[in-house]
Design an enzyme around this catalytic site. Structure first.
Site, PDB file in Angstrom:
ATOM      1  CG  ASP A   1      -2.464   0.909   0.988  1.00  0.00           C
ATOM      2  OD1 ASP A   1      -2.923   1.070  -0.020  1.00  0.00           O
ATOM      3  OD2 ASP A   1      -2.799   0.911   2.170  1.00  0.00           O
TER       4      ASP A   1
ATOM      5  CG  ASP B   1      -0.269   5.573  -2.473  1.00  0.00           C
ATOM      6  OD1 ASP B   1      -0.977   5.002  -3.617  1.00  0.00           O
ATOM      7  OD2 ASP B   1      -0.914   5.998  -2.030  1.00  0.00           O
TER       8      ASP B   1
END
Ligand code: NAD
Length: 367
Positions: free
Chosen positions: A248, A252
């Site tokens: 995650d 990003d």
């Protein structure tokens, strides 16, 4: 020969606008490259709620399970903010991911030379960057039990549990090795085996799966060191595989190396179907952008690049995917920009459909 099937779910906000441009591209491949798809279209998100009272109708879910690939625009918008959690537009997307059991999330970080100035890093660090982060998507600390906020003596304690089975690690590792074999045959696995037992198991299982891919060069890195290396010299990587939580964060981080949200595609893959193709959902990373919806300002490139990923990973058309990516590169190199890609020096932006038309023209010029 039966045509490969594609379910299109444009969704809400700018979803239908960017998907209209993808449909032009799909049409082009059918007409000019003999690559025709059996395309159907349906509702997801707020528009599905408006019609059916649910963000994903059972019939749509059943269709998604049958087709060769699903292509989604975006869901959500302020109109739906006050709805009950159980029927919020995002629940439609979550249901698709869960019921299709899409455990392998592919997030490329690819820097088109023409946009290298958009990165917060130095141009030579990002120009020509092309890496892929594979994030485990259906297990780990976001799903592990026990979880909750409990009372312990006089205070509360918040608990989440990082939990991985060998088979969960093995299947995402296999998916990452398969991907690496189609690229530069280099895979870096990231965990925290120095402080987490789940990390030790992760490293063991990835190493074991790697024995089936002797041509692939496997390395291991602690995820915190990986974050540093990604910002220091990202071009040292090709494919990175990591768990849900680290993925995650790292995906990003890696995505933003390259600039605008309007440029970022993604794929979520599951187990192989009878055809040998993995279950697959392709979608841009961005949301429904209500602030610009309906104004012809949205950048369609993230959604078009998601279709390029479908060509490569679901339909074995890597050369045609490269043709499409090169067409996008050509258009950007000529200086065409949607509003989100305009630098401080200004200039005049092309509309969503102007960008789609320019990419089709560049495709025409490629044959
Ligand atoms: P967003 O991604 O929709 O927008 C963030 C900013 O980026 C906005 O200023 C928007 O104008 C801009 N932007 C996004 N995509 C763009 C594009 N293609 N071209 C040009 N500019 C673009 O995120 P948000 O504002 O936090 O969320 C808006 C809605 O979208 C919310 O309802 C949210 O729940 C939903 N959402 C959906 C998804 C999805 O469908 N996968 C993902 C994120 C957010």
């Amino acid at each position: 020969m039966t045509k490969p099937s594609l379910l299109i779910l444009p969704g809400d906000g700018i979803g239908p606008e960017v998907m209209a441009e993808v449909r032009k591209i799909i049409g082009w491949f059918g007409e000019r490259r003999g690559l025709a798809f059996d395309v159907s279209e349906d509702l997801v998100g707020g528009c599905a709620y408006d019609k059916h009272g649910t963000p994903l109708h059972d019939d749509t879910m059943a269709k998604a399970q049958e087709v060769d690939a699903v292509l989604l625009g975006a869901v959500g918008g302020p109109k739906y903010d006050s709805l009950d959690f159980s029927v919020k537009p995002e629940r439609g997307l979550l249901r698709l991911r869960k019921e299709m059991d899409l455990f392998s999330n592919l997030r490329p970080a690819q820097c088109f030379d023409a946009l290298a100035d958009f990165s917060s890093l130095k141009k030579d660090v990002v120009a020509g960057l092309d890496i892929m982060i594979v994030r485990e998507l259906t297990s780990g600390v976001y799903f592990g039990e026990p979880r909750g906020i409990f009372k312990e003596g006089n205070e509360r304690v918040g608990i989440n549990t990082q939990r991985y089975t060998e088979s969960e690690i093995a299947r995402v590792a296999r998916s990452a090795f398969e991907l690496a074999m189609r690229r530069d045959k280099k895979l870096c696995s990231m965990e925290k085996a120095n402080v987490m037992e789940s990390g030790i198991l992760w490293r063991d299982v990835v190493t074991e799966v790697g024995k089936d891919y002797p041509e692939a060069e496997l390395s291991h890195m602690y995820a915190d060191a990986g974050a540093m290396q990604l910002t220091r010299w990202p071009k040292q990587f090709d494919v990175i595989v990591t768990d849900n939580l680290f993925g995650d964060l790292l995906s990003d981080l890696a995505a933003m190396l390259t600039g605008s949200l309007g440029m970022l595609p993604s794929a979520s893959l599951g187990a192989p179907m009878a055809s040998g193709r993995p279950k697959a959902l392709y979608e841009p990373v961005h949301g429904s952008a209500p602030d610009i919806a309906g104004q012809g300002k949205a950048n369609p490139i993230a959604c078009i690049l998601s279709f390029a990923m479908a060509l490569r990973y679901s339909f074995d058309q890597g050369d045609e995917a490269t043709r499409l990516e090169t067409a996008i590169e050509t258009v950007l190199a000529k200086g065409l920009r949607t509003a989100d890609l305009m630098g401080p020096e200004g200039g005049s932006a092309v509309s969503t459909s102007g960008m789609g038309d320019a990419i089709v023209a560049a495709l025409d010029a490629s044959i």
